[in-house]
Write a protein that holds these residues in place. Structure first.
Motif, short mmCIF file in Angstrom:
data_model
loop_
_atom_site.label_atom_id
_atom_site.label_comp_id
_atom_site.label_asym_id
_atom_site.label_seq_id
_atom_site.Cartn_x
_atom_site.Cartn_y
_atom_site.Cartn_z
N TRP A 1 -36.26 16.78 -0.12
CA TRP A 1 -34.95 16.69 1.09
C TRP A 1 -35.36 16.92 2.37
CZ3 TRP A 1 -31.48 17.46 5.14
CH2 TRP A 1 -30.37 16.75 4.83
N LEU B 1 -36.04 13.66 5.71
CA LEU B 1 -35.41 13.95 6.87
C LEU B 1 -36.48 13.69 7.47
CD1 LEU B 1 -32.14 13.93 7.40
CD2 LEU B 1 -32.97 15.88 7.83
N ARG C 1 -37.40 9.95 7.51
CA ARG C 1 -36.70 8.99 7.75
C ARG C 1 -35.59 8.82 9.15
NH1 ARG C 1 -35.55 7.15 2.77
NH2 ARG C 1 -35.54 5.14 4.17
N GLN D 1 -30.42 8.09 3.39
CA GLN D 1 -30.84 9.76 3.86
C GLN D 1 -29.80 10.45 3.34
OE1 GLN D 1 -34.38 10.13 3.48
NE2 GLN D 1 -33.10 12.79 3.26
N TRP E 1 -29.78 10.55 -0.49
CA TRP E 1 -30.54 12.20 -1.21
C TRP E 1 -29.58 13.67 -1.45
CZ3 TRP E 1 -33.01 9.61 -4.06
CH2 TRP E 1 -34.29 8.42 -3.89
#
Length: 385
Positions: free
Chosen positions: A114, A118, A121, A154, A157
């Protein structure tokens, strides 16, 4: 020097991938290799649901991050210092994600994955905000919608970090669907200026990266088996069949000039999204060959037929999906249209060929290439006449 980020023209002549884009693609090899390696370990131990589910989810994260960058760069690549720095940050995110793949597979801990996502993104959001700053009207609204959509997804997630392990697939399905919807929502009133030939080239180059990783993984597996068991007679058919499958996959995909089909978002988005199955199956062929090698020397805890299916199923899926989203748009007449669908069924049937299953699948793939080339040549002769 930093320049205003303006949309590039779809009619730009001689548009090709840049060295930065090639470097970006190459760094994805690490993440693809990690996902494939974990798939091999899971399937070799007989953990089918866990292995396939984890592989599909993690490959989606890798593929979608690549998709986001590729379509943006096709429309807004300024190749100035700021653009390069932000892209390098995205590459760093890819490497962080790759480092977290084993932990996500083994323990369901998506924290590192993740965080890597991140990093990618946030860099992508900054690119869209910069694009919005440099334009006006509907184009600006599109860029801002992308920035907001990516940010919201995001946040979504985060569910991977807080829900019980059994609910992770549901979170992935829901947020993944939202991710896929963002481009359609963002471009409903303004289409970004992606370049058809450039996009087609970028997708082809990424397939080459995936096939290269497939060859590398299979080669290492055969080498390790030879070092430990010296079973040359058993391994040669596997190596030969696997090589034929990879060579045929390359030939089948690049047999048609697909950029002529990419005229609008409707064609391009369906084609682009469908490549998830193309890439995930191409990479899985390499994992399947590794499993078949391990089974042949007694290192895998699954049957011969199951090990064969690990090669034939992704190979058949690749052939059928390439036909469905890619090749059929350039095929003429029922004979040409039927080659790949029929061949995919024939490759599946090779699952039951015992120890020669991989070799049989490779020979079917090679025959598919020969048949396709023959039919194309005949059509060309007929048109000339």
């Amino acid at each position: 020097m930093t320049v205003p980020m303006r949309a590039r023209s779809r009619r730009e002549a001689h548009r090709a991938a840049t060295p930065l884009e090639l470097f970006f693609d190459l760094c994805f090899v690490v993440a693809i290799a990690q996902a494939g390696r974990q798939l091999v370990h899971a399937l070799a131990e007989g953990h089918w649901g866990h292995g396939i589910g984890g592989y599909l989810m993690l490959f989606f994260a890798v593929w979608w991050a690549w998709m986001n960058f590729s379509w943006f760069s096709s429309a807004y690549d300024t190749d100035d210092a700021l653009y390069r720095v932000v892209t390098l940050i995205q590459i760093a995110g890819v490497l962080i994600l790759a480092a977290g793949v084993p932990r996500a597979f083994a323990a369901g801990d998506f924290g590192v994955v993740w965080f890597g996502f991140l990093v990618m993104r946030l860099a992508m959001v900054s690119q869209w905000l910069r694009a919005a700053y440099g334009c006006t009207g509907a184009e600006r609204r599109t860029a801002l919608t992308y920035a907001v959509g990516v940010t919201v997804c995001q946040v979504g997630w985060l569910g991977l970090l807080i829900v019980p392990a059994g609910d992770v697939p549901w979170v992935f399905a829901v947020v993944g669907a939202l991710e896929l919807a963002v481009p359609a929502v963002a471009e409903r009133t303004w289409q970004t200026a992606w370049h058809p030939h450039h996009i087609a080239e970028r997708y082809g180059l990424f397939l080459i990266i995936v096939l290269g990783e497939t060859i590398s993984a299979a080669t290492v597996a055969v080498q390790s088996a030879l070092d430990e068991n010296d079973e040359l007679g058993v391994l040669l058919p596997l190596a030969g069949g696997g090589l034929l499958l990879v060579f045929a996959a390359y030939w089948i995909y690049f047999a048609v000039p697909i950029h002529l089909h990419l005229r609008s978002n409707r064609q391009a988005f369906l084609w682009g999204y469908g490549h998830y199955l193309v890439y995930v199956s191409a990479a899985a062929i390499g994992a399947g060959i590794e499993i078949a090698v391990e089974e042949s020397v007694g290192s895998a805890h699954l049957s011969l037929r199951a090990a064969s299916a690990c090669v034939t199923v992704p190979a058949a899926l690749f052939m059928f999906t390439v036909w469905l989203i890619h090749s059929r748009h350039q095929k003429r007449g029922p004979a040409q249209q039927l080659v790949l669908p029929v061949s995919s069924v024939a490759v599946l049937a090779c699952t039951f060929a015992g120890q020669l299953a991989v070799l049989a699948a490779g020979l079917v793939a090679a025959a598919t290439v020969a048949m396709g080339a023959t039919l194309t040549a005949r059509q060309g002769t007929a048109l000339e006449g």
